[in-house]
Design an enzyme around this catalytic site. Structure first.
Site, PDB file in Angstrom:
ATOM      1  N   ARG A  57     -47.109 -33.855 -18.416  1.00  0.00           N
ATOM      2  CA  ARG A  57     -46.440 -34.539 -17.533  1.00  0.00           C
ATOM      3  C   ARG A  57     -47.289 -35.583 -18.051  1.00  0.00           C
ATOM      4  NH1 ARG A  57     -47.854 -29.983 -13.445  1.00  0.00           N
ATOM      5  NH2 ARG A  57     -46.096 -28.877 -13.410  1.00  0.00           N
ATOM      6  N   LYS A 103     -36.351 -12.584  -9.784  1.00  0.00           N
ATOM      7  CA  LYS A 103     -36.140 -12.359  -8.445  1.00  0.00           C
ATOM      8  C   LYS A 103     -34.150 -13.109  -8.157  1.00  0.00           C
ATOM      9  CE  LYS A 103     -40.068 -11.750  -5.744  1.00  0.00           C
ATOM     10  NZ  LYS A 103     -40.842 -12.461  -5.013  1.00  0.00           N
ATOM     11  N   GLY A 145     -38.859 -23.560 -14.351  1.00  0.00           N
ATOM     12  CA  GLY A 145     -40.319 -23.984 -15.197  1.00  0.00           C
ATOM     13  C   GLY A 145     -40.323 -22.651 -15.912  1.00  0.00           C
ATOM     14  N   GLY A 163     -39.565 -27.414  -9.776  1.00  0.00           N
ATOM     15  CA  GLY A 163     -39.021 -27.127  -8.170  1.00  0.00           C
ATOM     16  C   GLY A 163     -37.932 -27.890  -7.752  1.00  0.00           C
TER      17      GLY A 163
HETATM   18  P1  AMP Z   1     -38.517 -16.738 -12.317  1.00  0.00           P
HETATM   19  O1  AMP Z   1     -39.626 -17.624 -12.257  1.00  0.00           O
HETATM   20  O2  AMP Z   1     -37.966 -15.920 -11.006  1.00  0.00           O
HETATM   21  O3  AMP Z   1     -37.242 -17.294 -13.445  1.00  0.00           O
HETATM   22  O4  AMP Z   1     -38.705 -15.206 -13.627  1.00  0.00           O
HETATM   23  C1  AMP Z   1     -39.863 -15.376 -14.219  1.00  0.00           C
HETATM   24  C2  AMP Z   1     -40.056 -14.245 -14.702  1.00  0.00           C
HETATM   25  O5  AMP Z   1     -39.102 -13.033 -14.510  1.00  0.00           O
HETATM   26  C3  AMP Z   1     -40.695 -14.636 -16.449  1.00  0.00           C
HETATM   27  O6  AMP Z   1     -42.024 -13.734 -16.130  1.00  0.00           O
HETATM   28  C4  AMP Z   1     -40.292 -12.964 -16.865  1.00  0.00           C
HETATM   29  O7  AMP Z   1     -40.860 -11.556 -17.326  1.00  0.00           O
HETATM   30  C5  AMP Z   1     -39.346 -12.277 -15.757  1.00  0.00           C
HETATM   31  N1  AMP Z   1     -38.436 -11.318 -15.696  1.00  0.00           N
HETATM   32  C6  AMP Z   1     -37.315 -12.112 -16.976  1.00  0.00           C
HETATM   33  N2  AMP Z   1     -36.465 -10.470 -16.807  1.00  0.00           N
HETATM   34  C7  AMP Z   1     -37.122  -8.954 -16.204  1.00  0.00           C
HETATM   35  C8  AMP Z   1     -36.844  -8.110 -16.189  1.00  0.00           C
HETATM   36  N3  AMP Z   1     -36.471  -7.573 -16.831  1.00  0.00           N
HETATM   37  N4  AMP Z   1     -37.988  -7.462 -15.828  1.00  0.00           N
HETATM   38  C9  AMP Z   1     -38.638  -7.378 -14.500  1.00  0.00           C
HETATM   39  N5  AMP Z   1     -38.812  -8.928 -15.247  1.00  0.00           N
HETATM   40  C10 AMP Z   1     -38.277  -9.901 -15.572  1.00  0.00           C
END
Ligand code: AMP
Length: 398
Positions: free
Chosen positions: A35, A200, A356, A379
């Site tokens: 950063r 999610k 991220g 974000g």
């Molecule tokens: P996000 O911050 O929503 O982009 O989520 C990123 C996180 O999603 C990472 O830490 C991944 O390990 C997790 N992730 C990706 N695919 C899966 C999956 N199939 N099951 C559980 N966690 C997941």
């Protein structure tokens, strides 16, 4: 707003909002200076012009006033090194007598680092009186903190009203971020694929809805794909699922059909008997995962299917990993996508990786310099792609 590069800052007090929120270890040493490095071109340009640099930043999350571990004084020496030995002065408070006096006595080419803005609760509240006091330190204001552009804080947004339009600037980092995001959102050459992954659906609904207006293809991978599988009647074992978002998933699929946007879901998945690096693994269709198993990465057919779409695209936006890339057994999908994005970029596509965990993934796999742009603002970039107006951008543009 004025163009940063064509302005000569000679003799001016240039108040720059940077994002120096770097991680420190227990010995208060910087463990990742990216950063700080990201702001260096902006600072160096002002120094080269013979301007007087005044830097302000937040640092960590102090709860109630000054805290030793959140003092920006821990960054002074490293900042001077990054600026090729430039003199870096420090003010123990970002407003008040010492800051005012030091700022007024700065010589051309010198740098003053102000203490952590968040030692004043007025910063996050967007307090006008506090913003005014900060504004009085500079002749011009440069916003180079893209990572906090989605916050309407005193130093990132409210301060803008105390500078005339020709005294407000984007720094070079901010300019690059905004230009890349605008290119993808408003000037995308088609076919335009958005690759959305991560855990999610709920975090990504707004982005997907906004992209349905713009993209030709949307690839959905990662844990969020299973909510889409279940919504369509699939069985997903113990895979991640947001049961309260099944309706939204169906709505997205319906909207996509109406708008002729191709949604690509993974045909197969690497499945595991537990969420663990040493789990037993197998492969199954993503809509037919046996009881007791969970999908933790996209399978080889999905890798092939997604790679083909990516390689045929001219604009690529990537947000979120395809699987649990932090564990070696489940990183193949994310790595394969990184390779496809790099290949498409080499063949002339514009690729932006933002948000991220996909940024962490391209860095981890060594592909950061093979894509067109890697965003520094998680974000902020997400909110930009949700179609929101970011206060830190609006405050500069006016
Ligand atoms: P996000 O911050 O929503 O982009 O989520 C990123 C996180 O999603 C990472 O830490 C991944 O390990 C997790 N992730 C990706 N695919 C899966 C999956 N199939 N099951 C559980 N966690 C997941």
């Amino acid at each position: 707003m004025s163009a940063f590069n064509s302005h000569n800052f000679n003799g001016q007090k240039v108040l720059i909002r940077v994002d120096f929120n770097v991680p420190l270890n227990d010995s208060l040493e910087i463990t990742d200076d990216s950063r700080m490095k990201a702001a260096v071109p902006t600072i160096k340009k002002v120094i080269a012009d013979g301007g007087k640099v005044i830097l302000m930043s937040h640092f960590g999350r102090p709860k109630d006033g000054p805290e030793e571990k959140y003092s920006l004084k821990h960054l002074i020496n490293h900042l001077s090194v990054l600026l090729d030995g430039a003199t870096v002065l420090f003010a123990n408070d970002c407003i008040g007598e010492q800051a005012n006096l030091t700022a007024s006595m700065l010589r051309n080419g010198e740098v003053l680092l102000l203490e952590n803005l968040r030692f004043h609760k007025e910063e996050e509240k967007g307090d006008e009186g506090f913003a005014k006091k900060l504004a009085e330190l500079g002749d011009v204001w440069v916003n180079d903190a893209f990572g906090t552009a989605h916050r309407a804080h005193a130093s990132t947004a409210v301060i803008g009203k105390f500078f005339e339009a020709n005294k407000r600037f984007f720094g070079l980092l901010m300019e690059g971020e905004v230009a890349s995001a605008e290119k993808v959102l408003h000037k995308a050459e088609k076919p335009f694929v958005a690759i959305i992954g991560g855990a999610k659906v709920s975090d990504k609904i707004l982005i997907i809805e906004n992209l349905l207006e713009r993209a030709t293809d949307i690839i959905i991978g990662g844990g969020m794909a299973f909510t889409f599988m279940k919504a369509q009647g699939g069985t997903i074992g113990n895979s991640l699922c947001e049961n309260d978002r099944l309706d939204i998933a169906l709505k997205i699929l319906k909207l996509a059909k109406e708008k002729s946007v191709n949604i690509h879901l993974p045909s197969d998945s690497v499945i595991a008997d537990k969420f663990s690096a040493d789990a037993e693994t197998s492969v199954a269709p993503s809509n037919s995962i046996p009881d007791g198993w969970m999908g933790l990465d996209i399978g080889s057919h999905a890798c092939h299917q997604f790679s083909n779409v990516i390689k045929a695209s001219k604009t690529i936006l990537w947000n979120g990993p395809m699987g649990v890339f932090e564990m070696p057994k489940f990183q193949h999908g994310t790595k394969t996508i990184a390779i496809a994005v790099a290949e498409a970029t080499q063949n002339g596509a514009f690729s932006l990786v933002g948000g991220g965990d996909s940024v962490a993934a391209v860095n981890q796999f060594g592909f950061a310099d093979q894509v067109s742009y890697v965003s520094t603002g998680g974000g902020a970039m997400l909110e930009y792609f949700e179609g929101k107006t970011l206060p830190g951008i609006a405050a500069v543009k006016g």
